[in-house]
Design a protein around this motif. Structure first.
Motif, PDB file in Angstrom:
ATOM      1  N   CYS A   1      -6.094   3.510  -1.726  1.00 60.78           N
ATOM      2  CA  CYS A   1      -7.411   4.157  -1.885  1.00 60.78           C
ATOM      3  C   CYS A   1      -7.336   5.656  -1.648  1.00 60.78           C
ATOM      4  O   CYS A   1      -7.798   6.449  -2.468  1.00 60.78           O
ATOM      5  N   ASP A   2      -6.754   6.064  -0.512  1.00 59.29           N
ATOM      6  CA  ASP A   2      -6.614   7.479  -0.179  1.00 59.29           C
ATOM      7  C   ASP A   2      -5.532   7.596   0.890  1.00 59.29           C
ATOM      8  O   ASP A   2      -4.979   6.585   1.329  1.00 59.29           O
ATOM      9  N   PRO A   3      -5.179   8.789   1.315  1.00 61.73           N
ATOM     10  CA  PRO A   3      -4.084   8.943   2.279  1.00 61.73           C
ATOM     11  C   PRO A   3      -4.302   8.271   3.632  1.00 61.73           C
ATOM     12  O   PRO A   3      -3.374   8.213   4.449  1.00 61.73           O
ATOM     13  N   PHE A   4      -5.504   7.762   3.865  1.00 66.35           N
ATOM     14  CA  PHE A   4      -5.795   7.144   5.162  1.00 66.35           C
ATOM     15  C   PHE A   4      -6.235   5.681   5.037  1.00 66.35           C
ATOM     16  O   PHE A   4      -6.473   5.025   6.046  1.00 66.35           O
ATOM     17  N   ASP A   5      -6.349   5.197   3.818  1.00 70.02           N
ATOM     18  CA  ASP A   5      -6.849   3.840   3.567  1.00 70.02           C
ATOM     19  C   ASP A   5      -6.045   3.210   2.440  1.00 70.02           C
ATOM     20  O   ASP A   5      -5.981   3.771   1.349  1.00 70.02           O
ATOM     21  N   PRO A   6      -5.398   2.067   2.671  1.00 68.68           N
ATOM     22  CA  PRO A   6      -5.461   1.196   3.856  1.00 68.68           C
ATOM     23  C   PRO A   6      -4.460   1.553   4.954  1.00 68.68           C
ATOM     24  O   PRO A   6      -4.424   0.883   5.983  1.00 68.68           O
ATOM     25  N   ILE A   7      -3.631   2.591   4.728  1.00 72.18           N
ATOM     26  CA  ILE A   7      -2.641   2.994   5.732  1.00 72.18           C
ATOM     27  C   ILE A   7      -2.799   4.486   5.989  1.00 72.18           C
ATOM     28  O   ILE A   7      -2.948   5.276   5.052  1.00 72.18           O
ATOM     29  N   ASP A   8      -2.773   4.866   7.234  1.00 69.37           N
ATOM     30  CA  ASP A   8      -2.788   6.289   7.569  1.00 69.37           C
ATOM     31  C   ASP A   8      -1.381   6.844   7.314  1.00 69.37           C
ATOM     32  O   ASP A   8      -0.430   6.510   8.011  1.00 69.37           O
ATOM     33  N   MET A   9      -1.263   7.676   6.286  1.00 70.00           N
ATOM     34  CA  MET A   9       0.051   8.151   5.839  1.00 70.00           C
ATOM     35  C   MET A   9       0.518   9.415   6.555  1.00 70.00           C
ATOM     36  O   MET A   9       1.620   9.902   6.295  1.00 70.00           O
ATOM     37  N   ARG A  10      -0.298   9.966   7.425  1.00 69.41           N
ATOM     38  CA  ARG A  10       0.060  11.227   8.074  1.00 69.41           C
ATOM     39  C   ARG A  10       1.313  11.077   8.935  1.00 69.41           C
ATOM     40  O   ARG A  10       1.424  10.156   9.743  1.00 69.41           O
ATOM     41  N   GLY A  11       2.268  11.993   8.695  1.00 70.86           N
ATOM     42  CA  GLY A  11       3.484  12.020   9.495  1.00 70.86           C
ATOM     43  C   GLY A  11       4.473  10.919   9.171  1.00 70.86           C
ATOM     44  O   GLY A  11       5.424  10.698   9.928  1.00 70.86           O
ATOM     45  N   LYS A  12       4.293  10.240   8.055  1.00 74.33           N
ATOM     46  CA  LYS A  12       5.150   9.103   7.711  1.00 74.33           C
ATOM     47  C   LYS A  12       6.231   9.503   6.698  1.00 74.33           C
ATOM     48  O   LYS A  12       6.053  10.424   5.889  1.00 74.33           O
ATOM     49  N   ASN A  13       7.352   8.807   6.780  1.00 71.69           N
ATOM     50  CA  ASN A  13       8.376   8.873   5.733  1.00 71.69           C
ATOM     51  C   ASN A  13       8.018   7.827   4.681  1.00 71.69           C
ATOM     52  O   ASN A  13       7.979   6.625   4.986  1.00 71.69           O
ATOM     53  N   ILE A  14       7.742   8.277   3.473  1.00 72.34           N
ATOM     54  CA  ILE A  14       7.184   7.402   2.447  1.00 72.34           C
ATOM     55  C   ILE A  14       8.108   7.352   1.234  1.00 72.34           C
ATOM     56  O   ILE A  14       8.631   8.383   0.798  1.00 72.34           O
ATOM     57  N   VAL A  15       8.288   6.152   0.692  1.00 73.52           N
ATOM     58  CA  VAL A  15       8.991   5.980  -0.576  1.00 73.52           C
ATOM     59  C   VAL A  15       8.007   5.411  -1.592  1.00 73.52           C
ATOM     60  O   VAL A  15       7.392   4.369  -1.349  1.00 73.52           O
ATOM     61  N   VAL A  16       7.843   6.104  -2.701  1.00 76.25           N
ATOM     62  CA  VAL A  16       7.058   5.600  -3.824  1.00 76.25           C
ATOM     63  C   VAL A  16       8.033   5.093  -4.867  1.00 76.25           C
ATOM     64  O   VAL A  16       8.891   5.850  -5.344  1.00 76.25           O
TER      65      VAL A  16
END
Length: 462
Positions: free
Chosen positions: A172-187
């Protein structure tokens, strides 16, 4: 409009879904005086473009803007507002849909909060449609317009992951359903949704690190060229597709240049041999160092991921932008089989030998799918009104195979490419076929190919 005479009983139709394919088909049937019921399992129209749709089937995220310019997606009989931006936000597109439905008086014909749980042909060829209310109704014809961006396709990798995993469908957005702040993310993926989400999350101070895992390189095409939306500059529909492709490949290479210098892998195919990936921001994010390109995932290792080049990275979140399955869970008919997202259909609508079943919007149409069913519905309405007659089954199969070879023959082998077609060329050929079918119908005296029998069968059963 050539409506059917009032003294002729027309077949009654069930439409499954009130997204843009469903409600534009409903509008066309209404124009021809063809009776229909439209069932929508949500509380409003819009389907995939209804953000946070309570039916759970929408893939819409908060920041989503359509990748097709407003000039390409507008309905032909309902102009898009002039004050809309070139690439409307999802909320604007949804409002445009609502205005369309209101303008043509379609809402009273749609039953909301009602799901079609089963649709199967009876022994005498009618459609028995069971609803979530428990009621079963008989119809002379069935229109399937349930969309094909709601059933997430998930890849399988070795190992297990202990962080957060989700398909982009749930984003939905950078905070929903997961708070993505400060995370190592793989798309995972390099399609349009992957680009949008990766660009959004890679901005500081959201992701700590944003990696994109790519099986192969892609050509990322910008939305604008020389100050104009790029999709406004398309080849005329009369031009042979082979020539269109050749000119398009030259133009793409000239416009985007060498993207490998930004860290993109070299594509293993030519431009336009894959479904286009469109983003004007991606190159900026790459050039700014906000996005790192990695090869595909090889294995999940708890809180780490190993990629096919042997590198291992700490990862908190994996987002799979890996496409969707084509599925019709309510449709109980052995004549319709989905294999690797492929269904062989005449003009992408009809299964030869099944004269009262229609699939609307079941294509990956370039440049847009929004007004695709609007064009398809011209054949459906004329056919049900006895003003269009089909070719022979043998000819339908021949034409279907030829069309599939024409539209998908140059694409590399992938489930995402089994439904490709060129919108302007398809519509041009569709109008030619409708004209031929009108001539066949006149020779047959305008006989209804799908007679109105459902109401009589219902009365007998009662």
């Amino acid at each position: 409009m050539n409506a059917q005479p009032e003294n002729t009983r027309l077949p009654k139709v069930c439409i499954v879904g009130a997204g843009c394919s469903g409600f534009t088909t409903a509008k066309r049937l209404k124009d021809y005086g063809i009776p229909f019921d439209c069932y929508e399992m949500s509380d409003d129209i819009g389907g995939n473009w209804y953000y946070k749709n309570p039916n759970g089937a929408s893939a819409c995220y908060e920041s989503l803007h359509i990748d097709t310019s407003k000039w390409r997606l507008a309905f032909e009989d309902f102009p898009i507002p002039e004050d809309f931006p070139d690439f409307p936000h999802h909320a604007q597109l949804q409002q445009y849909f609502k205005d369309y439905v209101a303008h043509f008086g379609l809402r009273p014909h749609i039953t909301f909060n009602t799901e079609v749980t089963e649709a199967k042909r009876t022994g005498d060829g009618l459609w028995a449609v069971t609803l979530s209310t428990g009621e079963t109704k008989l119809y002379d014809a069935l229109v399937v317009a349930n969309g094909h961006h709601w059933d997430p396709r998930m890849p399988e990798f070795l190992g297990a992951f202990e962080g957060d995993e989700m398909h982009v469908h749930a984003y939905c957005d950078p905070f929903d359903p997961i708070d993505m702040r400060g995370k190592n993310i793989v798309v995972v993926g390099m399609g349009n949704s992957a680009m949008d989400v990766a660009c959004e999350l890679s901005q500081k101070p959201i992701a700590k690190r944003l990696m994109m895992a790519a099986r192969r390189g892609v050509y990322v095409i910008p939305k604008y060229h020389k100050g104009e939306p790029l999709d406004k500059a398309s080849a005329p529909a009369w031009m042979p597709l082979k020539l269109q492709k050749a000119l398009g490949r030259y133009a793409v290479k000239k416009i985007i240049g060498d993207q490998t210098r930004l860290g993109m892998p070299q594509p293993d195919h030519r431009p336009l041999d894959a479904h286009p990936t469109v983003s004007s921001e991606f190159a900026i994010r790459l050039g700014s160092g906000d996005i790192e390109i990695k090869p595909n995932i090889e294995a999940k290792l708890g809180r780490q991921v190993r990629f096919t080049d042997g590198s291992v990275e700490d990862v908190d979140v994996i987002i799979y932008a890996t496409g969707y399955n084509v599925s019709f869970p309510f449709l109980k008919d052995e004549a319709v089989k989905v294999e690797n997202n492929h269904v062989s259909l005449f003009k992408r609508m009809m299964r030869p030998g099944v004269p009262n079943l229609f699939f609307m919007g079941l294509a990956q149409a370039l440049p847009t799918l929004v007004n695709f069913a609007e064009q398809q519905s011209k054949l459906v309405a004329k056919y049900l009104a006895g003003k269009y007659a089909l070719p022979s089954e043998e000819e339908m199969w021949r034409m279907t195979k030829a069309d599939e070879a024409l539209y998908t023959g140059n694409f590399y082998n992938s489930a995402r490419h089994t439904m490709q077609l060129d919108f302007p060329h398809y519509v041009r050929q569709l109008m030619k076929e409708i004209a031929k079918g009108e001539a066949r119908a006149k020779k047959q005296g305008g006989k209804l190919p799908v007679p109105a029998r459902a109401e009589e069968a219902k009365q007998k059963a009662a």
